[in-house]
Design a protein around this motif. Structure first.
Motif, PDB file in Angstrom:
ATOM      1  N   ASP A   1       5.015  15.693   2.916  1.00 35.27           N
ATOM      2  CA  ASP A   1       5.221  14.280   2.559  1.00 35.27           C
ATOM      3  C   ASP A   1       5.587  13.431   3.773  1.00 35.27           C
TER       4      ASP A   1
ATOM      5  N   LYS B   1       1.754   6.167   3.406  1.00 35.15           N
ATOM      6  CA  LYS B   1       2.415   5.644   2.210  1.00 35.15           C
ATOM      7  C   LYS B   1       1.447   5.441   1.054  1.00 35.15           C
ATOM      8  N   CYS B   2       0.190   5.147   1.381  1.00 36.25           N
ATOM      9  CA  CYS B   2      -0.799   4.929   0.324  1.00 36.25           C
ATOM     10  C   CYS B   2      -1.160   6.220  -0.397  1.00 36.25           C
TER      11      CYS B   2
END
Length: 315
Positions: free
Chosen positions: A57, A62-63
Motif C-alpha cells: 500500500d 492514491k488512485c
C-alpha cells in the motif's frame, strides 16, 4: 525494445496490467512504468484481476487500481505475465486492443502479446524494466520510480539469493542507490512487516503442514474458511511457503490454496537445480526454475496427490 519505446511514446491512453495473485515484481515493475508515464501527462490506468497485498500500500498511487469494463486504449502493457491466464478477466480487453506489449522474464512466456520484450535469464522483470526506462527517457527516472524497481528486484530474487541473480542484478541495484533509495526500509516493508491477522493465517497453514519423501517435499494448504476466520484473503498467503522451504531437509515446497469450488491455486518452490516450472507445466502453468505456479481442478485430496506426484517426478 525500440518498438516498445515507439508504441509507449505515441500512446496517450494506456493500461498497465499486473498478473493475477500479484507479487512484488509485477507490482514494482508496473508502478515504475506507471510513475514514469504520468510524468509525461499520459492517461494511464493500472489493472489487476486480484487484490494487491496490503504490504504494498505504501508504494501504490492514491488512485489505486482501475476497474474498467470495456475501455478503448491506444496501448495495453502487460507486466511479468507469461501467458494469458495471468491476465485474468482483462484478457478479453487485451486481445481486442490493437497494440499490446509484454515485458517479462519467464522462460515459459507464450508470446501472446503482439510485441514481447523478454529477458529469460534475468532474475526479475524489474531489471528489464529499469533498462527500458533508461532507454525510454532516463531524465524521467526519480527516487520513487527506483523504489518500485528495487521492490521488484529484491522480491523476485529472494533477497538476491536465487540462482538467476547475476552481476547485472547487482549492478542495477547499485544504480538505484544513486537515486537515494532506502534499501533497508524497503526490504523490511516487503519481507519483515506482517500483520497479526496474516501471522495467524500462516500459523494455521504451517500447523497442518504435510511432509513426503523423507521430508524432501513439504506442503501447506489454505482453505476459504481460513480466510473468513482470520479476516484475510488470498493475497495474504504470500511468504508462508518460505517457512517450510527453509527447513533443511526440504527440497520442494508446495502451497495449495482454495480459490473456489474444486479449484486450487498451486505454488511450487525449490532449491538449487530442481526445476519446479516442470511441475507447474504438468498442469498448464509455468514460471521460474525455483518458483512456479498453476491452477489445478478437482477434490482437495486428489489435487494434493497429483501435485505431490509432480514434485516426486523431478526429485
Amino acid at each position: 525494445m525500440e518498438k516498445a519505446k515507439e508504441l509507449i511514446a505515441n500512446a496517450e491512453n494506456l493500461a498497465i496490467i499486473m498478473h493475477t495473485k500479484p507479487d512484488g515484481d509485477t507490482i514494482g515493475s508496473a508502478l515504475s512504468l506507471y510513475y514514469t508515464l504520468i510524468k509525461e501527462n499520459k492517461k494511464v490506468e493500472l489493472l489487476c484481476d486480484d487484490v494487491i497485498p496490503s504490504k504494498f500500500d505504501f508504494i501504490m498511487p492514491k488512485c489505486g487500481l482501475s476497474d474498467a469494463d470495456k475501455p478503448k486504449y491506444d496501448l495495453i502493457v502487460s507486466i511479468d505475465c507469461s501467458d494469458v491466464e495471468r491476465l485474468g478477466k482483462y484478457y478479453d480487453i487485451y486481445r481486442k486492443t490493437k497494440n499490446t506489449v509484454c515485458f517479462d522474464h519467464h522462460k515459459t512466456n507464450t508470446r501472446f502479446a503482439k510485441h514481447v520484450v523478454l529477458r529469460a535469464n534475468y532474475a526479475s522483470t524489474a531489471e528489464l524494466m529499469f533498462e527500458f526506462l533508461e532507454y525510454y527517457n532516463r531524465d524521467l527516472i526519480d527516487k520513487r520510480i527506483c523504489e518500485c524497481v528495487y521492490i521488484g528486484i529484491v522480491t523476485d530474487s529472494g533477497g538476491f539469493c536465487y540462482p538467476e541473480v547475476s552481476s547485472n542484478t547487482h549492478l542495477i541495484a547499485a544504480r538505484l542507490y544513486e537515486y537515494g533509495i532506502n534499501a533497508n526500509y524497503l526490504y523490511n516493508k516487503v519481507f519483515r512487516s506482517k500483520s497479526m491477522k496474516r501471522f495467524k493465517l500462516h500459523m494455521r497453514a504451517v500447523s497442518r503442514a504435510r511432509f513426503y519423501n523423507d521430508n524432501a517435499i513439504a506442503l501447506v494448504c489454505f482453505f476459504e474458511k481460513d480466510f473468513e476466520e482470520t479476516n484475510t484473503d488470498i493475497s495474504d498467503t504470500e511468504g508462508c511457503i518460505n517457512i517450510v522451504q527453509n527447513i533443511d531437509e526440504v527440497k520442494i515446497s508446495i502451497a495449495v490454496t482454495e480459490a473456489g469450488k474444486d479449484c486450487f491455486k498451486i505454488s511450487f518452490r525449490s532449491i538449487e537445480e530442481l526445476d519446479v516450472s516442470e511441475c507447474a507445466g504438468v498442469f498448464g502453468g509455468g514460471g521460474h526454475k525455483n518458483a512456479s505456479g498453476c491452477k489445478v481442478y478437482g477434490p482437495f485430496e486428489e489435487v494434493v496427490e497429483r501435485v505431490v506426484k509432480a514434485a516426486r517426478d523431478i526429485l
